[in-house]
Design an enzyme around this catalytic site. Structure first.
Site, mmCIF file in Angstrom:
data_model
loop_
_atom_site.group_PDB
_atom_site.id
_atom_site.type_symbol
_atom_site.label_atom_id
_atom_site.label_comp_id
_atom_site.label_asym_id
_atom_site.label_seq_id
_atom_site.Cartn_x
_atom_site.Cartn_y
_atom_site.Cartn_z
ATOM 1 N N ARG A 78 78.285 8.677 17.071
ATOM 2 C CA ARG A 78 78.760 7.560 17.911
ATOM 3 C C ARG A 78 79.581 6.581 17.084
ATOM 4 N NH1 ARG A 78 76.669 5.657 22.153
ATOM 5 N NH2 ARG A 78 76.768 3.541 21.346
ATOM 6 N N ARG A 134 73.704 3.023 25.998
ATOM 7 C CA ARG A 134 74.534 2.523 24.889
ATOM 8 C C ARG A 134 76.011 2.358 25.253
ATOM 9 N NH1 ARG A 134 72.513 5.255 19.435
ATOM 10 N NH2 ARG A 134 73.217 3.287 18.559
ATOM 11 N N PRO A 135 76.314 1.492 26.196
ATOM 12 C CA PRO A 135 77.715 1.227 26.563
ATOM 13 C C PRO A 135 78.457 0.521 25.421
ATOM 14 C CG PRO A 135 76.275 -0.368 27.598
ATOM 15 C CD PRO A 135 75.376 0.638 26.935
ATOM 16 N N ILE A 136 79.791 0.462 25.522
ATOM 17 C CA ILE A 136 80.562 -0.296 24.511
ATOM 18 C C ILE A 136 81.428 -1.355 25.187
ATOM 19 C CG2 ILE A 136 80.544 1.586 22.818
ATOM 20 C CD1 ILE A 136 83.532 2.014 23.494
ATOM 21 N N CYS A 177 72.918 8.367 24.436
ATOM 22 C CA CYS A 177 72.203 9.218 23.481
ATOM 23 C C CYS A 177 70.722 9.152 23.854
ATOM 24 C CB CYS A 177 72.471 8.788 22.057
ATOM 25 S SG CYS A 177 71.554 7.356 21.611
ATOM 26 N N LYS A 209 72.863 3.559 5.672
ATOM 27 C CA LYS A 209 73.723 4.384 6.536
ATOM 28 C C LYS A 209 74.549 3.505 7.472
ATOM 29 C CE LYS A 209 71.858 6.153 10.382
ATOM 30 N NZ LYS A 209 72.526 5.856 11.674
ATOM 31 N N ASN A 210 73.907 2.515 8.088
ATOM 32 C CA ASN A 210 74.586 1.746 9.124
ATOM 33 C C ASN A 210 75.561 0.714 8.567
ATOM 34 O OD1 ASN A 210 73.324 3.316 10.944
ATOM 35 N ND2 ASN A 210 71.750 1.816 11.488
ATOM 36 N N ARG A 215 70.410 13.227 9.665
ATOM 37 C CA ARG A 215 71.572 12.369 9.910
ATOM 38 C C ARG A 215 71.437 11.048 9.167
ATOM 39 N NH1 ARG A 215 72.860 11.701 16.123
ATOM 40 N NH2 ARG A 215 74.211 10.171 15.115
ATOM 41 N N ASP A 256 64.880 0.005 15.004
ATOM 42 C CA ASP A 256 64.910 1.275 14.273
ATOM 43 C C ASP A 256 63.620 1.539 13.503
ATOM 44 O OD1 ASP A 256 68.449 1.194 13.374
ATOM 45 O OD2 ASP A 256 67.394 1.607 15.242
HETATM 46 C C1 EPZ Z 1 73.349 -0.016 15.823
HETATM 47 O O1 EPZ Z 1 73.637 0.651 17.038
HETATM 48 C C2 EPZ Z 1 72.670 1.007 14.940
HETATM 49 N N1 EPZ Z 1 73.590 2.116 14.708
HETATM 50 C C3 EPZ Z 1 71.392 1.512 15.608
HETATM 51 O O2 EPZ Z 1 70.729 2.356 14.683
HETATM 52 C C4 EPZ Z 1 70.483 0.319 15.878
HETATM 53 O O3 EPZ Z 1 69.342 0.776 16.599
HETATM 54 C C5 EPZ Z 1 71.222 -0.733 16.704
HETATM 55 O O4 EPZ Z 1 72.436 -1.110 16.031
HETATM 56 C C6 EPZ Z 1 70.397 -1.996 16.909
HETATM 57 O O5 EPZ Z 1 70.063 -2.539 15.659
HETATM 58 C C7 EPZ Z 1 74.582 1.941 13.802
HETATM 59 O O6 EPZ Z 1 74.707 0.896 13.193
HETATM 60 C C8 EPZ Z 1 75.472 3.118 13.578
HETATM 61 P P1 EPZ Z 1 73.888 -2.450 19.491
HETATM 62 P P2 EPZ Z 1 74.618 -0.086 18.117
HETATM 63 O O7 EPZ Z 1 75.307 -2.499 19.896
HETATM 64 O O8 EPZ Z 1 75.614 -0.886 17.391
HETATM 65 C C9 EPZ Z 1 73.626 -2.959 24.205
HETATM 66 C C10 EPZ Z 1 69.798 4.312 13.837
HETATM 67 O O9 EPZ Z 1 68.670 4.767 14.071
HETATM 68 N N2 EPZ Z 1 75.091 -2.965 24.171
HETATM 69 O O10 EPZ Z 1 73.343 -3.498 18.577
HETATM 70 O O11 EPZ Z 1 75.092 0.944 19.066
HETATM 71 C C11 EPZ Z 1 73.039 -1.614 23.789
HETATM 72 O O12 EPZ Z 1 72.970 -0.745 24.905
HETATM 73 C C12 EPZ Z 1 70.616 3.758 14.977
HETATM 74 O O13 EPZ Z 1 70.303 4.197 12.717
HETATM 75 C C13 EPZ Z 1 75.796 -3.218 25.345
HETATM 76 O O14 EPZ Z 1 75.211 -3.410 26.401
HETATM 77 O O15 EPZ Z 1 73.559 -1.035 18.845
HETATM 78 C C14 EPZ Z 1 71.663 -2.022 23.286
HETATM 79 O O16 EPZ Z 1 70.792 -2.177 24.398
HETATM 80 C C15 EPZ Z 1 69.957 4.016 16.334
HETATM 81 N N3 EPZ Z 1 77.155 -3.226 25.308
HETATM 82 C C16 EPZ Z 1 71.897 -3.395 22.656
HETATM 83 O O17 EPZ Z 1 73.140 -3.862 23.209
HETATM 84 C C17 EPZ Z 1 77.857 -3.019 24.152
HETATM 85 O O18 EPZ Z 1 79.108 -3.063 24.165
HETATM 86 C C18 EPZ Z 1 72.037 -3.375 21.142
HETATM 87 O O19 EPZ Z 1 72.980 -2.373 20.820
HETATM 88 C C19 EPZ Z 1 77.135 -2.761 22.969
HETATM 89 C C20 EPZ Z 1 75.753 -2.745 23.000
#
Ligand code: EPZ
Length: 430
Positions: A93, A122-124, A117, A22-23, A397, A305
């Site tokens: 998202r 989950r900031p960007i 969520c 999925k991801n 999902r 995950d």
């Molecule tokens: C991806 O989310 C996955 N989703 C998540 O899977 C997965 O848990 C996560 O990566 C970690 O492996 C998809 O790929 C669609 P991150 P993502 O950016 O990209 C912080 C599932 O169950 N962060 O790696 O949103 C964030 O808050 C889902 O399939 C910032 O601070 O995760 C987190 O603490 C749930 N600023 C950490 O980094 C940012 O700009 C890792 O988040 C981005 C992230």
């Protein structure tokens, strides 16, 4: 509201085939709009998040042709809109991948900010830091990210935190920037590598995906391609834990064993038998499974995950396990639900202390999010008696035909949407 009802006690046994990741698919589908030529993508998982993203792609003007349940042809030459509707980001998202894709191709994008969520804020900010470094002007207006660039120019970007989403989003935009982009401290997940491979199959020039540094030489345009998504590491791990927690014997097929090494290592530590084959992994649960400790980390560490599914397995193991959730700040919401089934877990901040118990008893529980929902189903399959899991939309999902795959392994489980069906299941199973 649909629910899963199940009667626990059957050790799962047999073979299950894993669907596409999925991801990986979410990033790849977004990247598919970066060319005006046909893109054919195969091995898509038939799950809600993918179907919602395909709707969003159609909504902005691309042609989407479903060739079969797992294959789609996309042509984005007639995209007329760089503004993505709020409805889509609220439903998934990962719509934020449109920022990198549209900014790369059209030098413009307007995408609603994803909210937090159930697993954290989950900031960007890191995504936006990368886009700004490439020369884009980013404003937050009326709840949306509004991005524009005269030109995107390669840059040297250091990610303060390892982020899957930021790595993929910046990689997409940089693919069509002028010159060299270096991104450091990147995510190395299999799905990040799959998106890089997909972009390279479209003519991008990306090197180093899967290592700590990705180098991208921008190209003028991307061409069409045909591509098949990698198997889903987390779906595979979920079924591996299903074998462990029900003391079953399950062969998980159509996997890349290397992607599962952290999960296999932990199941071996608690005493399961784990056999790696070319494109399959066999897990045999044992009556006596012992405690271990888990610390979720970016790949190749233990995946966040898989934390709920492994915690459920440890909740039925002997001894005390410590689970530290290092990625998200609120990923233990399922613990209160699991307590209703007899688990003994104390959560302090991002650490769960799990005292294994001999058995769970069935109960009615609510899925708080996608992976926790799957974990509660595993708990129900191991419990004495009946369990009803509510809010299963979360699970649908990310898991294709979840209950069918479990039933094929001997699970007594049904998807129901009314009390009458609940009663029918109880009468049928007895
Ligand atoms: C991806 O989310 C996955 N989703 C998540 O899977 C997965 O848990 C996560 O990566 C970690 O492996 C998809 O790929 C669609 P991150 P993502 O950016 O990209 C912080 C599932 O169950 N962060 O790696 O949103 C964030 O808050 C889902 O399939 C910032 O601070 O995760 C987190 O603490 C749930 N600023 C950490 O980094 C940012 O700009 C890792 O988040 C981005 C992230």
């Amino acid at each position: 509201m649909e629910q899963y009802i199940m009667k626990g006690g059957n050790p799962l046994a047999g073979e299950v085939t894993i669907s596409g990741a999925k991801n990986a698919a979410l990033g790849i589908l977004a990247a598919a709009i970066m060319t005006d030529e046909d893109v054919v993508i195969d091995n898509l998982p038939d799950v809600r998040d993918i179907n919602v993203l395909l709707e969003a792609i159609e909504e902005i003007g691309a042609r989407v042709e479903r060739i079969d349940r797992h294959t789609v042809r996309i042509n984005a030459k007639d995209i007329h809109e760089v503004e993505v509707d709020d409805e889509y980001i609220r439903r998934i998202r990962a719509s934020y991948y449109f920022i990198g894709a549209l900014l790369g191709k059209y030098k413009s994008a307007q995408v609603p900010l994803p909210g937090g969520c159930n697993i954290g804020s989950r900031p960007i900010d890191l995504h936006l830091k990368g886009f700004r470094a490439l020369g884009a002007k980013i404003e937050i207006e009326r709840g949306a990210v509004v991005a524009h660039a005269i030109d995107l120019v390669g840059s040297h970007i250091y990610l303060d935190k390892v982020s899957v989403g930021a790595t993929i989003n910046i990689m997409m935009a940089a693919s069509l920037a002028d010159g060299l982009t270096i991104i450091e401290n990147v995510a190395k997940e299999p799905h990040v590598v799959d998106v890089a491979s997909f972009l390279n199959s479209m003519g991008a020039n990306i090197k180093g995906a899967g290592t700590d540094i990705i180098r991208i030489r921008g190209v003028r345009r991307l061409h069409g391609t045909e591509y098949s998504i990698i198997p889903d590491q987390i779906e595979a791990g979920t079924f591996m834990c299903a074998a462990a927690v029900t003391r079953g014997d399950v062969t998980v097929k159509n996997v890349i064993p290397k992607h599962l090494e952290a999960i296999s290592a932990k199941l071996l530590e608690i005493g399961c038998e784990v056999v790696e084959l070319d494109d399959a992994v066999r897990v045999v649960g044992k009556p006596y499974q012992r405690h271990t400790n888990i610390n979720t980390l970016p790949y190749p560490g233990f995946p966040t995950d898989m934390q709920p599914q492994m915690s459920v397995t440890l909740a039925l193991a002997h001894g005390t396990s410590i689970v530290t959730e290092s990625i998200f700040e609120n990923r233990f919401k399922y613990v209160d639900e699991l307590a209703r089934m007899g688990s003994n877990i104390k959560v302090e901040g991002n650490v769960a202390v799990i005292d294994g118990v001999g058995c769970f008893t069935g109960a009615s529980v609510n899925a708080p999010d996608l992976r926790a929902g799957a974990a509660l189903v595993l708990a129900g399959l191991a419990a004495d008696g009946y369990t009803v899991v509510d809010e299963i939309g979360y699970i649908q999902r990310g898991y294709e035909h979840f209950e069918e795959k479990l039933k094929s392994l001997g699970a007594m489980i049904e998807r129901v949407d009314c009390d009458k069906d609940l009663q029918k299941f109880r009468l049928k199973i007895g």
